[in-house]
Design an enzyme around this catalytic site. Structure first.
Site, PDB file in Angstrom:
ATOM      1  N   ASP A 121      -7.916  -5.142   0.006  1.00  0.00           N
ATOM      2  CA  ASP A 121      -8.441  -5.865  -1.160  1.00  0.00           C
ATOM      3  C   ASP A 121      -8.174  -7.359  -1.086  1.00  0.00           C
ATOM      4  O   ASP A 121      -8.887  -8.152  -1.688  1.00  0.00           O
ATOM      5  CB  ASP A 121      -7.824  -5.307  -2.448  1.00  0.00           C
ATOM      6  CG  ASP A 121      -8.246  -3.881  -2.645  1.00  0.00           C
ATOM      7  OD1 ASP A 121      -9.448  -3.629  -2.604  1.00  0.00           O
ATOM      8  OD2 ASP A 121      -7.366  -3.016  -2.803  1.00  0.00           O
ATOM      9  N   HIS A 137       0.858  -1.190   0.000  1.00  0.00           N
ATOM     10  CA  HIS A 137       0.000   0.000   0.000  1.00  0.00           C
ATOM     11  C   HIS A 137       0.885   1.228   0.000  1.00  0.00           C
ATOM     12  O   HIS A 137       1.956   1.219   0.620  1.00  0.00           O
ATOM     13  CB  HIS A 137      -0.913   0.007   1.243  1.00  0.00           C
ATOM     14  CG  HIS A 137      -2.044   0.972   1.130  1.00  0.00           C
ATOM     15  ND1 HIS A 137      -1.908   2.299   1.437  1.00  0.00           N
ATOM     16  CD2 HIS A 137      -3.311   0.794   0.701  1.00  0.00           C
ATOM     17  CE1 HIS A 137      -3.070   2.897   1.224  1.00  0.00           C
ATOM     18  NE2 HIS A 137      -3.938   2.017   0.761  1.00  0.00           N
TER      19      HIS A 137
END
Ligand code: ACO
Length: 426
Positions: A365, A308
């Site tokens: 996700d 991320h």
């Protein structure tokens, strides 16, 4: 020299410049470089905005190193575990958590406004079978400007409120219709007896005259996914929404642009890619091969659902979703090869030096894809689900910008590296 300034020396000519430091309530301070060009004759350069704060905001705070996320000061774990998605939407849009009465009114308002103009059906009817639901949804949201044109110019608090309620309430209906039209299925109208999240799942999964039993654990899982996606400060799609707001474009155009930005596989499209990748890997005995590919610098392959831009220790949303996934799988009795592949990848990545040293932890996700699949939501709807969750955040950000005393149009500059003036051939 003040303590609240930063001094920059241009080593080319020895000139010094001072810029103010502005303090945040929590988190990093910023250097105010709004006069940088005027004073130095140069632009600053920061591709991907990795060191740039593009606005002032009171909505969401992220500390990527500590793995902290707060909506209007409330920790994400409190919001996900103790509050509903509608509490979250209210908090983001109106700045405070609703009282019991306010929440009841808000729920009623959402139910009342969940129907869309019948004309939308004619528009959706013109799209071919197989059209991606994100494309249909984006068109549907743009088209709201043709049906509800009262909100093209908003000035009063009451108008902001009506616009916000209208969009949040209608998005799940448009989202479900997008799926039904894309698959040639009969549409299911909103049910005034169902809550926000249950209503969406029902419009997605039900058939006329057929009762679909939705378990509480399913509704809670999806409601939590919506909450965890509701805002994430100045990410790519929110920046798109704010950029449009800065041009004085109306909210339907801005939200539609947000949907476009979210569709990309580096953003909201990632959870669909996670499932596609798990399906491609296919079996537990092939995991090592793909971990090897992810670590190979000469191979462009990346493990989807890992890493991320902001969270470098852990993604707090992923921690919450991991619990929800385990609970859901257990209650629904789901165990599949795909889940086992995912578990093995997670296990290796959490201990492998390559992933640990780069701060590549499972992101939201990685878990949301598996949960959505367990909820029988098709892959092409994953990003659409993200849109439903993110809409209150986009509206809150659009409204925050539009209610500023002075609005500057978003207009970055560039480092020009093309040819200097050329002499035309005569
Ligand atoms: N698999 C393997 N290696 C990776 C991965 C991955 N998923 N992600 C990053 N790396 C490696 C890079 O190769 C790089 O290695 P190096 O230092 O040896 O060159 C290092 O980790 C840093 O990577 P960057 O690309 O510089 O990190 P950045 O912060 O720019 O990218 C991103 C973040 C886009 C999320 C990236 O990690 C990625 O592509 N992940 C997979 C896609 C994904 O899951 N996206 C969802 C994000 S969450 C969301 O949008 C809601």
């Amino acid at each position: 020299m003040s303590k609240n300034t930063i001094t920059i020396i241009n080593n080319r000519d020895g000139k010094t410049y001072e810029f103010n430091i502005l303090d945040a309530t929590v988190g990093p301070s910023v250097v105010d470089i709004s006069s940088f060009y005027k004073e130095t004759g140069m632009f600053t350069y920061d591709e991907g905005y990795t060191s740039t704060a593009s606005c002032q905001s009171k909505i969401t705070y992220i500390d990527g190193d500590a793995g902290q996320l707060m909506y209007r000061g409330y920790d994400i774990s409190f919001m996900a575990k103790e509050k509903s998605f509608l509490d979250t939407a209210y908090l983001l849009i109106y700045g405070e958590l609703p009282s019991q009465d306010e929440l009841t009114d808000f729920k009623l308002e959402m139910q009342k406004r969940s129907f869309v103009h019948e004309g939308i059906k004619k528009l959706f009817d013109s799209f071919p079978d197989g059209a991606h639901p994100m494309a249909i949804l984006s068109a549907g949201v743009s088209a709201l400007a043709t049906f509800y044109f009262k909100h093209l110019e908003i000035t009063t608090a009451a108008e902001y409120q009506e616009m916000a309620n209208r969009i949040v309430a209608k998005i799940p209906t448009l989202a479900a219709f997008s799926y039904r039209y894309s698959n040639g299925l009969p549409i299911i109208y909103p049910d005034l007896n169902k809550g926000f999240t249950e209503n969406f799942l029902n419009m997605l999964r039900a058939y006329p005259h057929e009762y679909v039993e939705l378990k509480d654990v399913e509704i809670k899982a999806l409601d939590t996914i919506f909450t965890l996606h509701a805002d994430h400060e100045q990410n790519a799609s929110t920046t798109a929404v704010r950029n449009l707001a800065s041009t004085m474009a109306h909210p339907y155009a801005a939200i539609s642009a947000g949907i476009g930005a979210l569709w990309g596989r580096s953003h909201g499209g990632a959870n669909e890619s996670v499932i596609r990748q798990l399906e491609m890997i296919g079996s537990v005995d092939r995991v090592d091969e793909f971990i090897g590919k992810a670590k190979d610098k000469d191979d462009p392959f990346r493990l989807m659902g890992f890493g991320h831009r902001v969270y470098k220790n852990f993604d707090p949303r992923a921690t919450i979703l991991k619990e929800i996934r385990n609970e859901l799988m257990e209650e629904l009795g789901i165990s599949s090869e795909l889940v086992e592949v995912a578990n093995k990848i997670e296990q290796i990545a959490l201990s492998d030096e390559y992933f640990v040293s780069r701060g590549l932890y499972p992101n939201i996700d990685f878990y949301s894809g598996l949960i959505l699949q367990a909820l029988k939501i098709p892959k092409e709807m994953f990003a659409v689900v993200f849109v439903i969750g993110r809409t209150p955040g986009w509206i809150a950000q659009w409204s925050e910008l539009r209610q500023q005393k002075s609005i500057k149009i978003a207009r970055p500059r560039q480092l020009y590296v093309g040819s200097s003036e050329r002499t035309p051939n005569t």
